[in-house]
Structure formats: C-alpha cells, structure tokens
Design a protein around this motif. Structure first.
Motif, PDB file in Angstrom:
ATOM      1  N   ASP A  43       0.769  -1.122  -0.164  1.00 39.40           N
ATOM      2  CA  ASP A  43       0.033  -0.028   0.018  1.00 39.40           C
ATOM      3  C   ASP A  43       0.950   1.302   0.036  1.00 39.40           C
ATOM      4  O   ASP A  43       0.484   2.167  -0.642  1.00 39.40           O
ATOM      5  CB  ASP A  43      -0.880  -0.122   1.100  1.00 39.40           C
ATOM      6  CG  ASP A  43      -1.899  -0.978   1.126  1.00 39.40           C
ATOM      7  OD1 ASP A  43      -2.380  -1.535  -0.208  1.00 39.40           O
ATOM      8  OD2 ASP A  43      -2.552  -1.408   2.077  1.00 39.40           O
ATOM      9  N   ARG A  46       2.499   1.570  -3.543  1.00 42.27           N
ATOM     10  CA  ARG A  46       1.384   1.979  -4.521  1.00 42.27           C
ATOM     11  C   ARG A  46       1.064   3.559  -4.187  1.00 42.27           C
ATOM     12  O   ARG A  46       1.082   4.100  -5.414  1.00 42.27           O
ATOM     13  CB  ARG A  46       0.206   1.013  -4.108  1.00 42.27           C
ATOM     14  CG  ARG A  46      -0.825   1.375  -5.271  1.00 42.27           C
ATOM     15  CD  ARG A  46      -2.151   0.326  -5.003  1.00 42.27           C
ATOM     16  NE  ARG A  46      -1.871  -0.902  -5.532  1.00 42.27           N
ATOM     17  CZ  ARG A  46      -2.195  -1.791  -4.916  1.00 42.27           C
ATOM     18  NH1 ARG A  46      -2.768  -1.865  -3.674  1.00 42.27           N
ATOM     19  NH2 ARG A  46      -2.129  -3.290  -5.449  1.00 42.27           N
ATOM     20  N   GLU A  47       1.050   4.032  -3.231  1.00 40.41           N
ATOM     21  CA  GLU A  47       0.477   5.495  -3.029  1.00 40.41           C
ATOM     22  C   GLU A  47       1.689   6.401  -3.208  1.00 40.41           C
ATOM     23  O   GLU A  47       1.540   7.217  -3.919  1.00 40.41           O
ATOM     24  CB  GLU A  47      -0.014   5.696  -1.636  1.00 40.41           C
ATOM     25  CG  GLU A  47      -0.462   7.052  -1.335  1.00 40.41           C
ATOM     26  CD  GLU A  47      -0.848   7.276   0.273  1.00 40.41           C
ATOM     27  OE1 GLU A  47      -0.453   8.097   0.838  1.00 40.41           O
ATOM     28  OE2 GLU A  47      -1.306   6.154   0.844  1.00 40.41           O
ATOM     29  N   GLN A  51       2.036   3.862  -9.022  1.00 39.04           N
ATOM     30  CA  GLN A  51       1.980   2.535  -9.681  1.00 39.04           C
ATOM     31  C   GLN A  51       1.575   1.324  -9.271  1.00 39.04           C
ATOM     32  O   GLN A  51       1.292   1.470  -7.981  1.00 39.04           O
ATOM     33  CB  GLN A  51       3.427   2.249 -10.147  1.00 39.04           C
ATOM     34  CG  GLN A  51       4.311   3.388 -10.723  1.00 39.04           C
ATOM     35  CD  GLN A  51       3.875   3.701 -12.256  1.00 39.04           C
ATOM     36  OE1 GLN A  51       3.629   2.753 -12.833  1.00 39.04           O
ATOM     37  NE2 GLN A  51       3.820   4.952 -12.748  1.00 39.04           N
ATOM     38  N   GLU A  52       0.948   0.565 -10.077  1.00 41.05           N
ATOM     39  CA  GLU A  52       0.469  -0.858  -9.507  1.00 41.05           C
ATOM     40  C   GLU A  52       1.565  -1.814  -9.554  1.00 41.05           C
ATOM     41  O   GLU A  52       2.724  -1.624 -10.181  1.00 41.05           O
ATOM     42  CB  GLU A  52      -0.724  -1.432 -10.731  1.00 41.05           C
ATOM     43  CG  GLU A  52      -1.719  -0.405 -10.515  1.00 41.05           C
ATOM     44  CD  GLU A  52      -2.631  -0.866  -8.964  1.00 41.05           C
ATOM     45  OE1 GLU A  52      -2.647  -1.714  -8.579  1.00 41.05           O
ATOM     46  OE2 GLU A  52      -2.846   0.620  -8.262  1.00 41.05           O
ATOM     47  N   PRO A  53       1.672  -2.550  -8.492  1.00 39.65           N
ATOM     48  CA  PRO A  53       2.720  -3.587  -8.338  1.00 39.65           C
ATOM     49  C   PRO A  53       2.715  -4.448  -9.534  1.00 39.65           C
ATOM     50  O   PRO A  53       1.772  -5.141  -9.809  1.00 39.65           O
ATOM     51  CB  PRO A  53       2.623  -4.216  -6.799  1.00 39.65           C
ATOM     52  CG  PRO A  53       0.707  -4.180  -6.797  1.00 39.65           C
ATOM     53  CD  PRO A  53       0.547  -3.030  -7.569  1.00 39.65           C
ATOM     54  N   PHE A  63       7.331  -1.722  -8.503  1.00 37.52           N
ATOM     55  CA  PHE A  63       6.867  -0.458  -8.912  1.00 37.52           C
ATOM     56  C   PHE A  63       7.447   0.421  -9.945  1.00 37.52           C
ATOM     57  O   PHE A  63       8.464   0.876  -9.737  1.00 37.52           O
ATOM     58  CB  PHE A  63       6.303   0.308  -7.653  1.00 37.52           C
ATOM     59  CG  PHE A  63       5.518  -0.386  -6.602  1.00 37.52           C
ATOM     60  CD1 PHE A  63       4.201  -0.267  -6.503  1.00 37.52           C
ATOM     61  CD2 PHE A  63       6.230  -1.430  -5.890  1.00 37.52           C
ATOM     62  CE1 PHE A  63       3.572  -1.134  -5.634  1.00 37.52           C
ATOM     63  CE2 PHE A  63       5.440  -1.890  -4.730  1.00 37.52           C
ATOM     64  CZ  PHE A  63       3.992  -1.809  -4.813  1.00 37.52           C
TER      65      PHE A  63
END
Length: 149
Positions: A43, A46-47, A51-53, A63
């Motif tokens: 989390d 990502r924040e 980017q999405e993992p 990421f």
C-alpha cells in the motif's frame, strides 16, 4: 582437432516481470510479521509511486520500471522501486537512490544498507513517514536520473 571459439551471448537479466498476482505471493509468505509488513509496504509503495505492483522474478514486488544500460553494453529493465519480504529481513530496492536518501537515512530508525538495498527487520523499527518520503524520492530519482529511453 582445431579449437573453435564461440561467441558468448550476454545473459538476459534473470529478474523479469511475471504475471503472478502480487497478493498471491504475499499471502504465501510464511512469517506473519513479514507477510503483514509486505502488505503494508504494498500500500505504501503504491501510494508513493502511483504505480500498480508487478512481481519481478519469484520474490520481488516492483513498482514502475526503468531501462538501464551499462558502459559494458549490458542493458535491461528493472523495477524503479520494490521490496522482497525475505526470511532474514525486508529488502527494499531503489529507496536509497539519490541525495534525499542520504539526508533521511539517519532519522529512519533501525536499518542496514548495501550498495543499492535497504534492509529492515520490521516496519515497526522505522519511521514510516520518513520511509514513505524515501520511497517517493527514490522512485523519482530512478525514473529521472537512471532511466535510459
């Protein structure tokens, strides 16, 4: 019999993106603290990166990605930042890159570093706000300074 020279092809980077779901990998981490810290880092990164993992190889959650090219001619792609919840510790990649990291590391808390990695026993050992700032700064540095289009 004459000796025949063979041209050696440069080995491809073994750590490549995979289609394994990141959540599936993290759910399989045996150590409960490493698993929980991995989910929290998921989390946090990502924040911090937007980017999405993506799984890189069997154990690295990455990421973003960047292209590198060494003077030797070796080149490839790697995650801009990432982590791996290993048995001995959490390993974070890319977060010690750039001048901001040097300034922030002394206030981070209990950690070890190597050339390109940050090692943590657990997230409770470090200041999460400082770690989040290191992730943001490391990601930005890698994408602007190391990325070779």
């Amino acid at each position: 019999m004459p000796h025949v020279c063979k041209t050696t092809v440069m080995a491809e980077n073994k750590t490549q993106p995979t289609v394994v779901p990141v959540e599936e990998f993290l759910a399989s981490v045996e150590h409960p603290t490493r698993r929980a810290d991995g989910l929290e880092l998921l989390d946090m990164m990502r924040e911090a990166t937007g980017q999405e993992p993506v799984m890189w190889g069997p154990t690295i959650v990455g990421f973003g990605s960047y292209h590198y090219k060494y003077r030797t001619g070796r080149e490839g792609n790697a995650p801009a930042v990432g982590f791996s919840p290993r048995k001995a510790n959490l390993v974070l990649y890319g977060v010690t890159e750039g001048p901001v990291a040097e300034r922030l590391l002394p206030g981070l808390g209990k950690h070890k570093t190597s050339t390109a990695c940050l090692y943590l026993n657990k997230l409770d050992d470090v200041d999460r706000d400082i770690l989040a700032e290191m992730i943001r700064a490391g990601y930005k540095h890698v994408m602007t300074e190391h990325h070779t289009p």
